[in-house]
Design a protein around this motif. Sequence first.
Motif, PDB file in Angstrom:
ATOM      1  N   GLY A 263     -81.564 -13.769 -47.290  1.00 24.58           N
ATOM      2  CA  GLY A 263     -81.293 -13.763 -48.721  1.00 24.58           C
ATOM      3  C   GLY A 263     -82.489 -13.406 -49.584  1.00 24.58           C
TER       4      GLY A 263
ATOM      5  N   ARG B 298     -75.683 -17.818 -58.574  1.00 29.35           N
ATOM      6  CA  ARG B 298     -75.452 -18.798 -57.513  1.00 29.35           C
ATOM      7  C   ARG B 298     -74.074 -19.411 -57.677  1.00 29.35           C
ATOM      8  NH1 ARG B 298     -80.313 -21.295 -54.998  1.00 29.35           N
ATOM      9  NH2 ARG B 298     -78.974 -23.082 -54.651  1.00 29.35           N
TER      10      ARG B 298
ATOM     11  N   ARG C 203     -76.830 -13.364 -45.662  1.00 29.07           N
ATOM     12  CA  ARG C 203     -75.609 -12.595 -45.897  1.00 29.07           C
ATOM     13  C   ARG C 203     -75.066 -12.058 -44.586  1.00 29.07           C
ATOM     14  NH1 ARG C 203     -75.639  -6.728 -48.594  1.00 29.07           N
ATOM     15  NH2 ARG C 203     -76.008  -6.282 -46.374  1.00 29.07           N
TER      16      ARG C 203
ATOM     17  N   ASN D  52     -72.676  -8.204 -54.914  1.00 32.55           N
ATOM     18  CA  ASN D  52     -73.421  -8.074 -53.664  1.00 32.55           C
ATOM     19  C   ASN D  52     -74.824  -8.601 -53.924  1.00 32.55           C
ATOM     20  OD1 ASN D  52     -74.637  -7.295 -51.262  1.00 32.55           O
ATOM     21  ND2 ASN D  52     -74.624  -5.110 -51.721  1.00 32.55           N
ATOM     22  N   PRO D  53     -75.274  -9.658 -53.224  1.00 30.36           N
ATOM     23  CA  PRO D  53     -74.721 -10.202 -51.977  1.00 30.36           C
ATOM     24  C   PRO D  53     -73.872 -11.465 -52.112  1.00 30.36           C
ATOM     25  CG  PRO D  53     -76.900 -11.076 -52.300  1.00 30.36           C
ATOM     26  CD  PRO D  53     -76.633 -10.206 -53.493  1.00 30.36           C
ATOM     27  N   THR D  54     -73.790 -12.085 -53.288  1.00 33.74           N
ATOM     28  CA  THR D  54     -73.242 -13.448 -53.381  1.00 33.74           C
ATOM     29  C   THR D  54     -71.728 -13.512 -53.291  1.00 33.74           C
ATOM     30  OG1 THR D  54     -73.024 -13.483 -55.802  1.00 33.74           O
ATOM     31  CG2 THR D  54     -75.185 -14.081 -54.872  1.00 33.74           C
ATOM     32  N   THR D  55     -71.044 -12.382 -53.433  1.00 34.26           N
ATOM     33  CA  THR D  55     -69.577 -12.265 -53.431  1.00 34.26           C
ATOM     34  C   THR D  55     -68.931 -12.901 -54.660  1.00 34.26           C
ATOM     35  OG1 THR D  55     -68.914 -14.297 -52.217  1.00 34.26           O
ATOM     36  CG2 THR D  55     -69.620 -12.395 -50.895  1.00 34.26           C
TER      37      THR D  55
ATOM     38  N   PHE E  49     -80.198 -18.687 -48.551  1.00 30.22           N
ATOM     39  CA  PHE E  49     -78.948 -18.105 -48.061  1.00 30.22           C
ATOM     40  C   PHE E  49     -79.216 -16.950 -47.088  1.00 30.22           C
ATOM     41  CE2 PHE E  49     -78.150 -20.003 -52.138  1.00 30.22           C
ATOM     42  CZ  PHE E  49     -76.868 -20.503 -52.096  1.00 30.22           C
TER      43      PHE E  49
ATOM     44  N   TRP F 188     -71.589 -14.886 -48.078  1.00 33.52           N
ATOM     45  CA  TRP F 188     -72.887 -15.397 -48.528  1.00 33.52           C
ATOM     46  C   TRP F 188     -72.927 -16.861 -48.139  1.00 33.52           C
ATOM     47  CZ3 TRP F 188     -77.376 -13.541 -49.793  1.00 33.52           C
ATOM     48  CH2 TRP F 188     -78.244 -14.154 -50.684  1.00 33.52           C
TER      49      TRP F 188
ATOM     50  N   GLY G  92     -82.268 -16.072 -53.645  1.00 29.73           N
ATOM     51  CA  GLY G  92     -81.444 -15.973 -52.436  1.00 29.73           C
ATOM     52  C   GLY G  92     -82.065 -16.582 -51.200  1.00 29.73           C
TER      53      GLY G  92
ATOM     54  N   SER H 189     -85.103 -17.987 -45.616  1.00 28.72           N
ATOM     55  CA  SER H 189     -84.084 -17.105 -45.048  1.00 28.72           C
ATOM     56  C   SER H 189     -84.617 -16.097 -44.037  1.00 28.72           C
ATOM     57  CB  SER H 189     -83.350 -16.370 -46.170  1.00 28.72           C
ATOM     58  OG  SER H 189     -84.262 -15.603 -46.938  1.00 28.72           O
TER      59      SER H 189
END
Length: 399
Positions: free
Chosen positions: A354, A145, A366, A175-178, A364, A324, A361, A336
């Motif tokens: 997410g 996170r 994406r 991926n996915p949070t960048t 969130f 994200w 997730g 989500s």
Amino acid sequence: MEFKRINQLPPYVFSIVNEMKIEARRRGEDIIDLGMGNPDLPTPPPIVEKLIEAARNPRNHRYSASKGIPRLREAVCAWYLRKYGVALNPESEAVVTIGSKEGIAHLALATIDHGDKVIVPNPTYPIHAFSFTLAGAHVCSFPMRPDRDAWADFHDALERMGGFPKAVLLCYPHNPTTLTVQDGFFEKVVALAHERGFFVIHDLAYADITFGDYKAPSFLSVPGARDIGAEFFTLSKSYNMPGWRVGFLVGNSQIVGALTRLKSYLDYGMFQPIQIASILALNQMDDVPLHISQVYEKRCHVLVEGLNRSGWAVTMPKGSMFLWAQIPQAHRSMGSLEFSKLLMAEAQVGVSPGIGFGTEGDEFVRFALVENENRIRQATMNIKRFLSRTEKAGVGETG
């Protein structure tokens, strides 16, 4: 009939949103799909032309080599030396995979025994976790996170699991949070792996998709990393070749050897003309990834600016082809999946929920940067109208 291994897999939540998109388009709605990370740009023409040329040669119609033809493995190693200063042996330290997803799944089967402990991030790309689940591992996770210290969470997970893991899987840019790796992170992982005897797999799928001055490091560039780990890369994003399914694993010869041996029983390698075209990409087209990265960076700026103008606070990532975004506070409690369904129904914008990437997730969604800038602007305007309407109506009427 009962299939216990398959029953371990949860429902694929992305399919729920995808079915909604299909139904909406059948009704004539213009859905701006920012859900699946499926690059929309064409493969560069020289790569396509090389494929066509090679496909016309009957010698390339026969079975190929499961580990990849020698010249492709040599091109992979030359690319690593050029880009990261990492010298690799193409015979023992490189194997070509049918995309990195296939490689990760089969590597888990090749190296993990029933009951082995494995640590992966949460949330993360589904195959990162479920490849080990299907192999019979006991999978533990650490939170990934933006508001947390990744190293502290990783180290805490290591202590909590009891005993030492067999393997650790990491992915940066993630991926996915960048999220991107901090200075010294890989060095600490390598030191701990040497101390506690686990091996490390790093997924470097977004190596070239970086923004501003940030450059994604290779795990293998850390001294001692090759003794305990290996790294996946794919041509899907860097060269706009997602459907071609070209990836590779490089690094520790025992890890690479395990996957190579398993693959020799499972496949004959990909269509040889694809491998030949991939050699051209790696050897002669170093400028292509930079151009592609610039396209994604421009799109991301448009998306970030548009969402912020709509009242949805987000920040610009350092890399990957995603954004994200934490769900706006007024809608966060619905989770989500329900929020993604609401966003499609009310704003005609598709995103990935997410929760599909893990329990951490669920606050969130994406966004994938797979539409042009004008379409992304339209998406943010739709979202702005949606958020304005729901703010006036009150949260109770929307969720």
